[in-house]
Design an enzyme around this catalytic site. Structure first.
Site, short mmCIF file in Angstrom:
data_model
loop_
_atom_site.label_atom_id
_atom_site.label_comp_id
_atom_site.label_asym_id
_atom_site.label_seq_id
_atom_site.Cartn_x
_atom_site.Cartn_y
_atom_site.Cartn_z
N SER A 114 0.78 -0.58 -0.20
CA SER A 114 -0.21 -0.44 -0.03
C SER A 114 0.72 1.20 0.06
O SER A 114 1.78 1.54 -0.73
CB SER A 114 -1.45 -0.43 1.19
OG SER A 114 -1.95 0.89 0.88
N ASP B 214 -10.15 -3.31 -5.93
CA ASP B 214 -9.55 -2.29 -4.95
C ASP B 214 -9.26 -0.90 -5.97
O ASP B 214 -8.63 -1.47 -7.51
CB ASP B 214 -7.58 -2.85 -4.70
CG ASP B 214 -6.85 -1.87 -3.83
OD1 ASP B 214 -6.84 -1.22 -3.78
OD2 ASP B 214 -6.14 -2.72 -3.38
N HIS C 147 -7.96 -4.90 -0.98
CA HIS C 147 -6.69 -4.49 -0.37
C HIS C 147 -6.94 -4.45 1.20
O HIS C 147 -7.84 -4.86 2.12
CB HIS C 147 -6.88 -2.53 -0.54
CG HIS C 147 -5.83 -1.53 0.10
ND1 HIS C 147 -5.37 -1.27 -1.21
CD2 HIS C 147 -5.41 -1.32 1.03
CE1 HIS C 147 -4.05 -0.54 -1.05
NE2 HIS C 147 -3.92 -0.43 0.22
#
Length: 302
Positions: A148, A242, A272
């Site tokens: 991320s 995502d 995610h």
């Protein structure tokens, strides 16, 4: 709970989503930063797995940055520097402790987890500067990894250190790399479970104190760069459900178009944050194992 917009998400993944939401609600960005960090830490603690045996783990300072070092018995030649996710707002050494420990044990490589500075106390480029300093301090062959927000840092640092460090690989897990938020997966998955397009905008603005600069900045958004040459082999894994999915695809395409090596993996039916599901969701376990398999040759252990 299911969502007719996401028939590809299986029951095990929905159970993971519900459990995550019970700790870290979908509207967490509406909480104060202190509250966000508290609920995020509780969530990560609830999912945290025991460390594998045979690791030496200790906290230390590397290049002035607090870090946690994981060293297996007879480590291989490559050091992995890992940058945790959390939107540059939450997370730290404990939130991704088990992930880093499992990577170290599985690849038989030394792993350094960097506790870079967070926003809003430290706006961009503070996190990037910390990440670059830790990576640049490593003597010998180096692999950069992150999930991320941490994937964004890993990519930007790799671009910054080209020609200055012995970079052997780059592993990015559902990274946000600064793609166009008005097209593609940002719209198709604007309301995806675990991360929405609105969340992405909030975190991006928070990183800059409330307003993103108009000037392109590869240290913040690596897709702003115009040069994708001279990079090590790249593995980038995107979750299908995502808004950030296309960022990984586009980054890999830029690298291959520039003559480099890049593999984009699309993890179908995953969302995610699936790393925390690797011990409860078979799809997530398979995705994690696939990444470990990709890491082995890059660390000289495959």
């Amino acid at each position: 709970m299911t969502d007719p917009a996401y028939p590809q998400i299986d029951a095990a993944t929905w159970a993971f989503i519900r459990r995550t939401d019970s700790y870290y609600p979908p509207d967490a960005v509406d909480l104060s930063v202190a509250e966000q960090r508290a609920v995020y830490d509780r969530m990560c603690a609830a999912f945290r797995a025991p460390r594998p045996a045979g690791l030496d783990c200790r906290d230390d300072t590397v290049a002035g940055v607090p870090c946690r070092l994981y060293t297996p018995e007879a480590p291989g030649p490559v050091t992995i520097v890992y940058f945790h996710g959390g939107g540059f707002v939450v997370g730290g050494l404990d939130s991704h402790d088990d992930v880093c420990a499992e990577i170290a044990a599985s690849t038989r490589s030394r792993v350094i987890s960097a506790d870079y500075r967070l926003v809003p106390e430290h706006l961009h480029p503070a996190a990037f500067e910390d990440a670059r300093a830790v990576a640049a301090s490593v003597q010998g062959p180096l692999l950069l990894a992150g999930d991320s927000a941490g994937g964004s840092l890993a990519a930007s640092v790799a671009h910054a250190l080209r020609g200055q460090a012995d970079l052997r690989g780059l592993l990015l897990i559902y990274p946000g790399l600064g793609g166009n938020r008005d097209q593609g997966s940002y719209l198709t998955h604007a309301n995806a479970p675990m991360l929405s397009r609105a969340d992405v905008v909030w975190y991006a603005q928070a990183r800059h104190g409330g307003r993103e600069p108009a000037t392109p900045d590869p240290t913040a958004n690596v897709l702003d760069d115009t040069d994708f040459t001279g990079l090590p082999p790249v593995v980038v894994a995107s979750a299908e459900c995502d808004p950030l999915a296309d960022d990984g695809r586009d980054y890999a395409r830029h690298i291959t178009a520039a003559g480099g090596r890049a593999e984009w993996l699309l993890d179908e039916g995953l969302v995610h944050g699936w790393l925390r599901a690797r011990h409860s969701v078979p799809r997530a376990r398979a995705a994690f194992d696939r990444l470990l398999d990709r890491l082995l040759p890059l660390t000289g252990q495959g």
